[in-house]
Design an enzyme around this catalytic site. Structure first.
Site, PDB file in Angstrom:
ATOM      1  N   LEU A   1      16.049 -20.068  -5.588  1.00 53.03           N
ATOM      2  CA  LEU A   1      16.800 -20.463  -4.390  1.00 53.03           C
ATOM      3  C   LEU A   1      17.892 -19.447  -4.057  1.00 53.03           C
ATOM      4  CD1 LEU A   1      17.113 -24.352  -4.764  1.00 53.03           C
ATOM      5  CD2 LEU A   1      15.474 -23.048  -3.388  1.00 53.03           C
TER       6      LEU A   1
ATOM      7  N   THR B   1       2.148  -6.573  -1.044  1.00 47.77           N
ATOM      8  CA  THR B   1       2.367  -6.201   0.352  1.00 47.77           C
ATOM      9  C   THR B   1       1.689  -4.872   0.680  1.00 47.77           C
ATOM     10  OG1 THR B   1       4.086  -5.477   1.913  1.00 47.77           O
ATOM     11  CG2 THR B   1       4.563  -5.192  -0.411  1.00 47.77           C
ATOM     12  N   ASP B   2       1.325  -4.702   1.955  1.00 42.50           N
ATOM     13  CA  ASP B   2       0.761  -3.423   2.382  1.00 42.50           C
ATOM     14  C   ASP B   2       1.789  -2.298   2.350  1.00 42.50           C
ATOM     15  OD1 ASP B   2       2.292  -4.275   4.552  1.00 42.50           O
ATOM     16  OD2 ASP B   2       0.705  -4.025   6.035  1.00 42.50           O
TER      17      ASP B   2
ATOM     18  N   PHE C   1       4.704 -15.443  -5.992  1.00 41.47           N
ATOM     19  CA  PHE C   1       5.309 -15.023  -4.730  1.00 41.47           C
ATOM     20  C   PHE C   1       6.737 -14.521  -4.930  1.00 41.47           C
ATOM     21  CE2 PHE C   1       2.311 -18.357  -3.457  1.00 41.47           C
ATOM     22  CZ  PHE C   1       1.676 -17.786  -2.363  1.00 41.47           C
TER      23      PHE C   1
ATOM     24  N   GLY D   1      14.206   4.954   5.629  1.00 34.65           N
ATOM     25  CA  GLY D   1      12.895   4.672   5.059  1.00 34.65           C
ATOM     26  C   GLY D   1      12.036   3.756   5.905  1.00 34.65           C
ATOM     27  N   HIS D   2      12.179   3.812   7.222  1.00 36.52           N
ATOM     28  CA  HIS D   2      11.459   2.899   8.113  1.00 36.52           C
ATOM     29  C   HIS D   2      10.059   3.455   8.386  1.00 36.52           C
ATOM     30  CE1 HIS D   2      11.738   0.200  11.961  1.00 36.52           C
ATOM     31  NE2 HIS D   2      10.869  -0.241  11.056  1.00 36.52           N
TER      32      HIS D   2
ATOM     33  N   LYS E   1       7.730  -3.411  -5.540  1.00 34.04           N
ATOM     34  CA  LYS E   1       6.476  -4.157  -5.458  1.00 34.04           C
ATOM     35  C   LYS E   1       5.311  -3.333  -6.010  1.00 34.04           C
ATOM     36  CE  LYS E   1       5.691  -7.666  -3.891  1.00 34.04           C
ATOM     37  NZ  LYS E   1       5.609  -9.004  -4.529  1.00 34.04           N
TER      38      LYS E   1
END
Length: 329
Positions: free
Chosen positions: A37, A127-128, A83, A277-278, A156
């Site tokens: 949480l 995640t991709d 998750f 880093g976008h 990840k």
């Protein structure tokens, strides 16, 4: 046959949608939900199932080895679906160490305990973004090299590699799923779609990074839950499955749709300095999961985005208390 499943991070956006989906798809399954949480976890995601006996919520940290061991011993899990993760790129830029602690160390603790108790299936939800950024053409597949560009995606990718190592080294039956951008109910209002919808409804600006031409592949969150369900039951040991919607949109296109739906002025759109880093474009090829497991999206974007906007219109009591915690306002 009924199963006992440990769902970690089940109070978050994708996790809570998965819990709702599984309780309908497998009403005899027991879902034990472990969640710390943090700001993005929300027990109000379960208001409509608070009396559901097959969903047991436990407040705790996946890094807590003693607690995790106790849960495995007590509930005799058949499977783990992980998750639990810090997931916001902006926050990872500010505090990368937190992402290593939760996303890498927490995953290893779960893997260690799953191995100790002989769990039949461990599923790592990824995640991709671990693949990095694409050019204007082409798609990531399961064989694409990992090239993460943010502290979040790097953490990840590290968790994915640890998961793979537990299959190769110890023979733990694992799967990894890598999804494109999800949207739908219960998404914390720092992410693009709920941020724009809720800002639009409260009179705020609609901030877009850079030129707004960054492209993402969008998938309705319930379709992601169906994919995880299939991989959990039918995924081949050690395999990775990409889960994508084949629905690429620029951020500008997404915001324009929301502006039109809410009847807003485009003057509310404000372009802000691009984040570090976008990545420019993500797009993944989901043909493996379609070919091997028969999965494909059922909720197309034109319907899914309306369902999502309508949900936020109807649930102001859910998101209004969260706005002060959002990274972008």
């Amino acid at each position: 046959m009924a199963m006992n499943i440990l769902v970690t991070g089940g109070a978050g956006f994708i996790g809570s949608n998965f819990v709702h989906y599984m309780l309908k798809a497998h009403p005899d399954y027991n879902l034990i939900d472990l969640d710390l949480l943090t700001y993005a976890g929300n027990l109000h995601n379960f208001d409509d199932i608070k009396n559901e006996s097959h969903h047991i919520f436990i407040h705790g940290d996946i890094r807590n080895a003693q607690l995790v061991d106790y849960l495995f011993k007590t509930y005799d899990f058949d499977a783990v679906v992980n998750f639990a993760a810090e997931s916001h790129v902006d926050r990872s830029i500010l505090h990368p160490e937190i992402f290593v602690q939760t996303n890498v160390e927490g995953t290893v603790n779960l893997l260690q305990t799953a191995r100790k108790y002989g769990i039949k299936k461990y599923l790592q939800v990824s995640t991709d973004e671990v693949y990095g950024s694409l050019g204007k053409e082409g798609y990531f597949n399961e064989e694409s090299p990992l090239a993460p560009n943010s502290p979040y995606s790097a953490s990840k990718a590290a968790a994915d590699l640890e998961t793979r190592a537990f299959y190769e080294t110890y023979g733990l039956n694992i799967n990894i799923t890598r999804t494109s951008n999800n949207y739908g109910p219960y998404q914390f209002p720092e992410k693009l779609i709920p941020l724009m919808v809720t800002n639009g409804m409260t009179g705020g600006n609609l901030p877009i990074y850079g030129d707004g031409e960054n492209i993402r592949d969008w998938l309705y969150v319930e379709d992601h839950g169906r994919a995880i369900d299939l991989v959990l039951h039918q995924g081949k040991p050690g395999e990775i499955y990409n889960v994508g919607g084949h629905n690429e949109k620029t951020n500008n296109q997404i915001v324009d749709l929301i502006v039109e739906n809410l009847g807003l002025s485009k003057d509310r759109i404000k372009y802000v300095k691009d984040r570090l880093g976008h990545d420019r474009r993500y797009a993944i090829d989901p043909s493996k999961i379609k070919r091997e497991l028969g999965w494909e999206p059922t909720i197309m974007f034109d319907k899914g985005i309306i369902k999502t906007i309508d949900w936020y219109k109807e649930h102001e009591d859910w998101w209004k208390p969260l706005k002060s915690k959002a990274a972008l306002k």
